[in-house]
Write a protein that holds these residues in place. Sequence first.
Motif, PDB file in Angstrom:
ATOM      1  N   LYS A 136     -11.310  10.710  20.088  1.00 48.20           N
ATOM      2  CA  LYS A 136     -10.197  11.333  19.429  1.00 48.20           C
ATOM      3  C   LYS A 136      -9.921  10.722  18.060  1.00 48.20           C
ATOM      4  N   LEU A 137     -10.375   9.550  17.852  1.00 46.09           N
ATOM      5  CA  LEU A 137     -10.041   8.846  16.642  1.00 46.09           C
ATOM      6  C   LEU A 137     -11.429   8.696  15.810  1.00 46.09           C
ATOM      7  N   ASP A 138     -11.408   8.699  14.566  1.00 44.32           N
ATOM      8  CA  ASP A 138     -12.423   8.448  13.692  1.00 44.32           C
ATOM      9  C   ASP A 138     -12.324   7.059  12.817  1.00 44.32           C
ATOM     10  N   GLU A 139     -13.027   6.248  13.072  1.00 47.20           N
ATOM     11  CA  GLU A 139     -12.950   4.700  12.345  1.00 47.20           C
ATOM     12  C   GLU A 139     -12.772   4.916  10.772  1.00 47.20           C
ATOM     13  N   GLY A 140     -13.681   5.853  10.190  1.00 50.41           N
ATOM     14  CA  GLY A 140     -13.627   6.172   8.654  1.00 50.41           C
ATOM     15  C   GLY A 140     -12.142   6.773   8.342  1.00 50.41           C
ATOM     16  N   THR A 141     -11.416   7.629   9.208  1.00 51.44           N
ATOM     17  CA  THR A 141     -10.271   8.273   8.568  1.00 51.44           C
ATOM     18  C   THR A 141      -8.948   7.223   8.787  1.00 51.44           C
ATOM     19  N   ILE A 142      -9.302   6.313   9.860  1.00 51.59           N
ATOM     20  CA  ILE A 142      -8.080   5.531  10.108  1.00 51.59           C
ATOM     21  C   ILE A 142      -8.364   4.552   9.066  1.00 51.59           C
ATOM     22  N   MET A 143      -9.450   4.108   8.533  1.00 54.48           N
ATOM     23  CA  MET A 143      -9.519   2.855   7.803  1.00 54.48           C
ATOM     24  C   MET A 143      -9.098   3.503   6.289  1.00 54.48           C
ATOM     25  N   GLU A 144      -9.417   4.793   5.851  1.00 58.12           N
ATOM     26  CA  GLU A 144      -8.964   5.379   4.621  1.00 58.12           C
ATOM     27  C   GLU A 144      -7.488   5.548   4.543  1.00 58.12           C
ATOM     28  N   ARG A 145      -6.959   5.900   5.774  1.00 55.38           N
ATOM     29  CA  ARG A 145      -5.408   6.162   5.661  1.00 55.38           C
ATOM     30  C   ARG A 145      -4.704   4.622   5.591  1.00 55.38           C
ATOM     31  N   ARG A 146      -5.432   3.773   6.290  1.00 54.17           N
ATOM     32  CA  ARG A 146      -4.825   2.123   6.462  1.00 54.17           C
ATOM     33  C   ARG A 146      -4.916   1.843   4.856  1.00 54.17           C
ATOM     34  N   LYS A 147      -5.998   2.015   4.204  1.00 54.88           N
ATOM     35  CA  LYS A 147      -6.159   1.536   2.941  1.00 54.88           C
ATOM     36  C   LYS A 147      -4.924   1.735   2.181  1.00 54.88           C
ATOM     37  N   ALA A 148      -4.517   3.283   2.040  1.00 51.81           N
ATOM     38  CA  ALA A 148      -3.687   3.834   1.270  1.00 51.81           C
ATOM     39  C   ALA A 148      -2.140   2.960   1.642  1.00 51.81           C
ATOM     40  N   LEU A 149      -1.940   2.774   2.860  1.00 52.51           N
ATOM     41  CA  LEU A 149      -0.700   2.342   3.360  1.00 52.51           C
ATOM     42  C   LEU A 149      -0.712   0.818   2.980  1.00 52.51           C
ATOM     43  N   GLU A 150      -1.755   0.079   2.992  1.00 55.11           N
ATOM     44  CA  GLU A 150      -1.749  -1.234   2.795  1.00 55.11           C
ATOM     45  C   GLU A 150      -1.478  -1.309   1.288  1.00 55.11           C
ATOM     46  N   TRP A 151      -2.177  -0.558   0.494  1.00 53.82           N
ATOM     47  CA  TRP A 151      -1.978  -0.715  -0.990  1.00 53.82           C
ATOM     48  C   TRP A 151      -0.495  -0.304  -1.351  1.00 53.82           C
ATOM     49  N   VAL A 152       0.296   0.493  -0.699  1.00 52.84           N
ATOM     50  CA  VAL A 152       1.490   0.695  -0.986  1.00 52.84           C
ATOM     51  C   VAL A 152       2.318  -0.483  -0.596  1.00 52.84           C
ATOM     52  N   VAL A 153       2.486  -1.288   0.311  1.00 50.87           N
ATOM     53  CA  VAL A 153       2.834  -2.373   0.746  1.00 50.87           C
ATOM     54  C   VAL A 153       2.367  -3.809   0.109  1.00 50.87           C
ATOM     55  N   THR A 154       1.575  -3.475  -0.759  1.00 51.30           N
ATOM     56  CA  THR A 154       0.965  -4.708  -1.492  1.00 51.30           C
ATOM     57  C   THR A 154       1.118  -4.690  -2.855  1.00 51.30           C
ATOM     58  N   PRO A 155       2.246  -4.771  -3.641  1.00 54.00           N
ATOM     59  CA  PRO A 155       2.335  -4.397  -4.759  1.00 54.00           C
ATOM     60  C   PRO A 155       1.573  -5.206  -5.902  1.00 54.00           C
ATOM     61  N   GLY A 156       1.079  -4.693  -6.729  1.00 53.93           N
ATOM     62  CA  GLY A 156      -0.003  -5.497  -7.857  1.00 53.93           C
ATOM     63  C   GLY A 156      -1.391  -5.401  -7.606  1.00 53.93           C
ATOM     64  N   GLU A 157      -1.607  -5.011  -6.075  1.00 53.40           N
ATOM     65  CA  GLU A 157      -3.244  -5.259  -5.691  1.00 53.40           C
ATOM     66  C   GLU A 157      -3.774  -4.193  -6.140  1.00 53.40           C
ATOM     67  N   GLU A 158      -4.991  -4.274  -6.803  1.00 50.33           N
ATOM     68  CA  GLU A 158      -5.852  -3.251  -7.265  1.00 50.33           C
ATOM     69  C   GLU A 158      -6.595  -2.448  -5.966  1.00 50.33           C
ATOM     70  N   TRP A 159      -6.650  -1.216  -6.248  1.00 48.44           N
ATOM     71  CA  TRP A 159      -7.157  -0.128  -4.971  1.00 48.44           C
ATOM     72  C   TRP A 159      -8.461  -0.906  -4.217  1.00 48.44           C
ATOM     73  N   GLU A 160      -9.287  -1.290  -5.068  1.00 48.63           N
ATOM     74  CA  GLU A 160     -10.701  -1.831  -4.699  1.00 48.63           C
ATOM     75  C   GLU A 160     -10.793  -2.922  -4.156  1.00 48.63           C
ATOM     76  N   LYS A 161      -9.673  -3.858  -4.332  1.00 44.81           N
ATOM     77  CA  LYS A 161      -9.355  -5.117  -3.680  1.00 44.81           C
ATOM     78  C   LYS A 161      -8.510  -5.108  -2.437  1.00 44.81           C
ATOM     79  N   ILE A 162      -8.343  -4.152  -2.050  1.00 36.75           N
ATOM     80  CA  ILE A 162      -7.113  -3.968  -0.722  1.00 36.75           C
ATOM     81  C   ILE A 162      -8.123  -4.548   0.380  1.00 36.75           C
ATOM     82  N   ASP A 163      -7.433  -5.529   1.002  1.00 38.94           N
ATOM     83  CA  ASP A 163      -8.211  -6.325   2.176  1.00 38.94           C
ATOM     84  C   ASP A 163      -8.092  -5.276   3.514  1.00 38.94           C
ATOM     85  N   LEU A 164      -9.154  -4.840   4.242  1.00 39.77           N
ATOM     86  CA  LEU A 164      -9.127  -4.168   5.369  1.00 39.77           C
ATOM     87  C   LEU A 164      -9.922  -4.851   6.257  1.00 39.77           C
TER      88      LEU A 164
END
Length: 166
Positions: A136-164
């Motif tokens: 029921k869950l797709d790793e790519g989908t979860i990872m991409e959504r997580r990336k956006a959420l992590e970016w929101v709570v990591t002020p000043g971090e560049e999009w390409e450098k979000i740690d996943l």
Amino acid sequence: MAGMVYIAHQAPPSIIKGWIEEQDLFQYITEFEKGILEKSEIDVTPTEIMRLKWYVESLWALVWVLGINNNFRIDEPVGDNLIQMIPDVKKKQDFSTLEAQTLTRNYKEIYEQVDLYYRLHWYLVDARLNGKKHNKLDEGTIMERRKALEWVVTPGEEWEKIDLST
């Protein structure tokens, strides 16, 4: 990000670049995105298109953070109504309509989603590494959504450098 999703669905990069510049957003795009915007439509590679198509998952998470989308369930795909939630490039819409709709969620609510998506991502990576598949869950989908959420709570971090990492 919305402009990049349009390119993934065959909008000419030059049109999107002009729209981004009109919105005074060019300084916020990544090096990868700048490279895409400098290409002609036929020069954008299938690999780049695929990478841009994944942006839709991140955009789905971001419209949830902004309070525009209230239907953000882990086991459901991006809604068909996403296109109505973002500015329409063809109509030369700017971000004033989007800004008028936003009511950013509180930090606790966002952080709870970050935690949930981190745990789901860890679970799916572990399952993959151990030869198991989740139906029921797709790793790519979860990872991409997580990336956006992590970016929101990591002020000043560049999009390409979000740690996943998990």
